[in-house]
Design a protein around this motif. Structure first.
Motif, PDB file in Angstrom:
ATOM      1  N   HIS A 175       4.803   4.281  -4.798  1.00 33.89           N
ATOM      2  CA  HIS A 175       4.429   4.189  -6.244  1.00 33.89           C
ATOM      3  C   HIS A 175       5.832   4.759  -6.818  1.00 33.89           C
ATOM      4  N   PHE A 190       0.787  -1.342  -0.112  1.00 35.37           N
ATOM      5  CA  PHE A 190       0.066  -0.024  -0.196  1.00 35.37           C
ATOM      6  C   PHE A 190       0.650   1.416   0.025  1.00 35.37           C
ATOM      7  N   PRO A 191       0.527   2.363  -0.982  1.00 34.67           N
ATOM      8  CA  PRO A 191      -0.474   2.349  -1.770  1.00 34.67           C
ATOM      9  C   PRO A 191      -0.276   1.792  -3.341  1.00 34.67           C
ATOM     10  N   LYS A 192       0.914   1.247  -3.497  1.00 30.09           N
ATOM     11  CA  LYS A 192       1.620   0.961  -4.555  1.00 30.09           C
ATOM     12  C   LYS A 192       0.726   0.165  -5.394  1.00 30.09           C
ATOM     13  N   ASP A 193       0.197  -1.037  -4.696  1.00 33.03           N
ATOM     14  CA  ASP A 193      -0.623  -2.210  -5.265  1.00 33.03           C
ATOM     15  C   ASP A 193      -1.798  -2.244  -4.624  1.00 33.03           C
ATOM     16  N   HIS A 227      -5.636  -0.442  -2.549  1.00 33.15           N
ATOM     17  CA  HIS A 227      -6.028   1.105  -2.461  1.00 33.15           C
ATOM     18  C   HIS A 227      -7.018   0.774  -1.156  1.00 33.15           C
ATOM     19  N   GLN A 276      -8.802  -2.569  -1.260  1.00 29.44           N
ATOM     20  CA  GLN A 276      -8.872  -3.414  -2.363  1.00 29.44           C
ATOM     21  C   GLN A 276      -7.213  -3.983  -2.348  1.00 29.44           C
ATOM     22  N   TYR A 277      -7.235  -5.258  -2.292  1.00 28.72           N
ATOM     23  CA  TYR A 277      -5.911  -5.721  -1.861  1.00 28.72           C
ATOM     24  C   TYR A 277      -5.908  -7.222  -2.693  1.00 28.72           C
ATOM     25  N   THR A 293     -11.715  -7.444  -2.311  1.00 28.97           N
ATOM     26  CA  THR A 293     -12.231  -6.375  -1.419  1.00 28.97           C
ATOM     27  C   THR A 293     -12.348  -6.687  -0.265  1.00 28.97           C
ATOM     28  N   ILE A 322     -10.322   2.455   0.615  1.00 25.79           N
ATOM     29  CA  ILE A 322     -11.637   3.351   0.532  1.00 25.79           C
ATOM     30  C   ILE A 322     -12.317   3.579   1.852  1.00 25.79           C
TER      31      ILE A 322
END
Length: 345
Positions: free
Chosen positions: A80, A35-38, A40, A55-56, A60, A42
């Motif tokens: 990133h 996180f947050p490269k791959d 997300h 989202q991993y 989800t 929410i």
């Protein structure tokens, strides 16, 4: 839901997850290096409801359903690669951390350990002070950046009776506890660049590793004085490790220490003097235990799994068995390498 914050190659986490599976439950491992490269995040909040999703790896995860969390050596965030400006990279890391830390606080879950408590308890000066205040015996200690104070302490203790050690270690920059040598005295001025921990050297019959999981205490004696390096047992772990019994006052002090530090889990190092006195050295809120479990058979991994299950308010279900062979279904686990010098941290 049980959530484990660790790395993919953490053998301790895999052992605990296996025990959780054998109890009929599942645990989700989340590696913050993604996180947050791959991955997300929410988070939505409104007057009547809120959502916490991650989202991993193609799925989800509804973090609102998490009821217990194991803060098991979470990894640094994986920024990133498109962010190449150092200023923007620093800004992004701070923003990521603010969001993630806020997310943890918003979870209606029980932790092992609460992240802020875990971090606080790792502070060497504070844990020594708390240990002393609850009645545990602690070594004479000096933490300083003042060369004159360091020399005065060494003069009182003796050159060959003083150890020194860093606050933290890692696989990239690891330093063992060392006994001060006379030829190192001309380097004492270097403490002005960074603080050093100086302590009296504790003569010992053995080292003790005490692993605490909730109200369970697992004590093991490490035959460190038969090792090639007797000052720090992590340097030579090819010695016997056996279950042992602690003095009643030591066990009482440990329970008070865990309560004062507000920890559920902790790996504590002691030294046992020839007269039997047990001297507190330090506590690691996320310390390793498999090197102890492998030799003693103490069910520490199961205790951690049970604690997570209980905190998630889940009921134990019958163990899964092979319908043909009638044996417990157990996936093979990797062998723990206790020969690594950082294995016991």
């Amino acid at each position: 839901m049980i959530l484990i914050l660790s790395s993919d190659d953490d053998v301790h986490a895999r052992h605990v997850m296996q025990h959780i599976a054998e109890s009929g439950h599942t645990a989700t491992l989340l590696n913050l290096a993604d996180f947050p490269k791959d991955a997300h995040l929410i988070f939505e909040a409104g007057q009547s409801s809120s959502r916490r999703l991650m989202q991993y790896r193609g799925r989800t995860i509804d973090l609102s359903k998490v009821s217990s969390v194991w803060w098991r050596r979470p990894q640094p965030y994986g920024m990133h690669p498109d962010v190449t400006d150092p200023v923007l990279d620093h800004f992004a890391i701070r923003e990521v951390d603010e969001a993630i830390q806020g997310l943890w606080l918003s979870l209606d879950a029980k932790w092992i350990n609460v992240p802020s408590r875990d971090q606080d308890a790792s502070r060497k000066a504070w844990q020594l002070d708390v240990a002393r205040s609850v009645g545990l015996t602690v070594p004479r200690t000096l933490i300083t950046t003042d060369p004159d104070a360091a020399r005065a302490f060494i003069d009182r203790e003796g050159v060959d009776r003083t150890i020194y050690k860093p606050f933290q270690g890692s696989e990239d920059a690891w330093r063992e506890t060392r006994l001060l040598k006379a030829e190192e005295l001309d380097k004492i001025d270097a403490v002005k660049y960074a603080p050093v921990i100086f302590q009296e050297y504790i003569e010992a019959t053995c080292d003790l590793r005490v692993t605490v999981v909730g109200d369970k205490i697992f004590a093991a004696a490490i035959d460190s004085q038969k090792a090639a390096y007797r000052v720090d047992f992590r340097m030579d772990m090819n010695v016997a490790i056996t279950p042992t019994t602690l003095a009643p006052e030591t066990e009482a002090g440990i329970r008070k220490l865990m309560q004062a530090l507000d920890l559920t889990y902790g790996a504590i190092d002691f030294r046992r003097r020839p007269n039997g006195e047990e001297v507190f050295l330090e506590i690691n809120p996320a310390g390793q235990w498999l090197f102890v479990e492998d030799q003693t058979g103490q069910p520490i991994s199961k205790a951690v799994a049970d604690c997570l299950i209980e905190r998630a308010d889940l009921k134990r279900v019958p163990t899964l068995t092979d319908p043909i062979m009638g044996r417990v279904i157990r996936a093979p686990l990797p062998t723990f390498r206790s020969d690594q010098t950082v294995a016991a941290r």
